[in-house]
Design an enzyme around this catalytic site. Structure first.
Site, PDB file in Angstrom:
ATOM      1  N   GLU A  93     -13.527  -0.370   1.007  1.00 13.84           N
ATOM      2  CA  GLU A  93     -12.394  -0.205   0.100  1.00 13.84           C
ATOM      3  C   GLU A  93     -12.265  -1.403  -0.849  1.00 13.84           C
ATOM      4  OE1 GLU A  93      -8.361   1.530   1.353  1.00 13.84           O
ATOM      5  OE2 GLU A  93      -7.997  -0.623   1.247  1.00 13.84           O
ATOM      6  N   HIS A 130     -12.374  10.259  -8.839  1.00 20.71           N
ATOM      7  CA  HIS A 130     -11.258  10.412  -9.772  1.00 20.71           C
ATOM      8  C   HIS A 130     -10.226  11.422  -9.281  1.00 20.71           C
ATOM      9  CE1 HIS A 130     -13.790   8.016 -12.365  1.00 20.71           C
ATOM     10  NE2 HIS A 130     -12.732   7.799 -13.123  1.00 20.71           N
ATOM     11  N   CYS A 132       0.817  -1.226   0.000  1.00 21.39           N
ATOM     12  CA  CYS A 132       0.000   0.000   0.000  1.00 21.39           C
ATOM     13  C   CYS A 132       0.846   1.270   0.000  1.00 21.39           C
ATOM     14  CB  CYS A 132      -0.962   0.001   1.186  1.00 21.39           C
ATOM     15  SG  CYS A 132      -2.232  -1.267   1.042  1.00 21.39           S
TER      16      CYS A 132
END
Length: 139
Positions: free
Chosen positions: A127, A78, A37
């Site tokens: 997530e 985005h 990550c």
């Protein structure tokens, strides 16, 4: 989107509104324990927000669903999560936990302008298909 029902904290408000939404965003966790990550990667986040209150506006709404979508999807879709002020300037990692908290705080501020006093009860951020976080504060 698959319909999902999430646990809701008990409350004594007359109205409870839930809004599901999704947004695509990238992030990275700049910490040595974050493993993969640490690299820039993206998610299609699913968020559920729970708004409560006792009074409706003149139009019969507790809050307009479109306003909730604008405050969350309109802000984060985005984008690079790390570049948002609430993470960048506060030097807070955009983990799922902190994303849920940031959404909660943004909605709390947004709802403060309404005369009928709607409140954010909780925010859930998913997530991945198998992991989600719930954030709530005491009302």
């Amino acid at each position: 989107m698959l319909q999902q029902f999430y646990p809701v904290a008990p409350h004594n408000f007359k109205f409870e509104l839930n809004k599901d939404m999704q947004f695509a965003a990238a992030h990275y966790i700049d910490h040595p324990t974050a493993g993969k990550c640490q690299n820039v990667h993206g998610h299609t986040y699913f968020a559920n927000v729970t708004i409560v209150g006792n009074e409706l506006m003149d139009n019969g709404f507790l809050i307009n669903f479109q306003e909730l979508k604008k405050a969350v999807h309109g802000k984060y879709d985005h984008t690079m999560m790390n570049e948002h002020d609430e993470f960048k300037f506060e030097q807070i990692e955009p983990s799922t936990e902190n994303v849920a908290k940031a959404i909660y705080q943004a909605l709390k501020q947004e709802l403060s302008k309404y005369d009928n006093d709607p409140q954010v009860l909780q925010v859930i951020v998913r997530e991945t298909p198998t992991s989600y976080v719930t954030y709530k504060e005491g009302l």
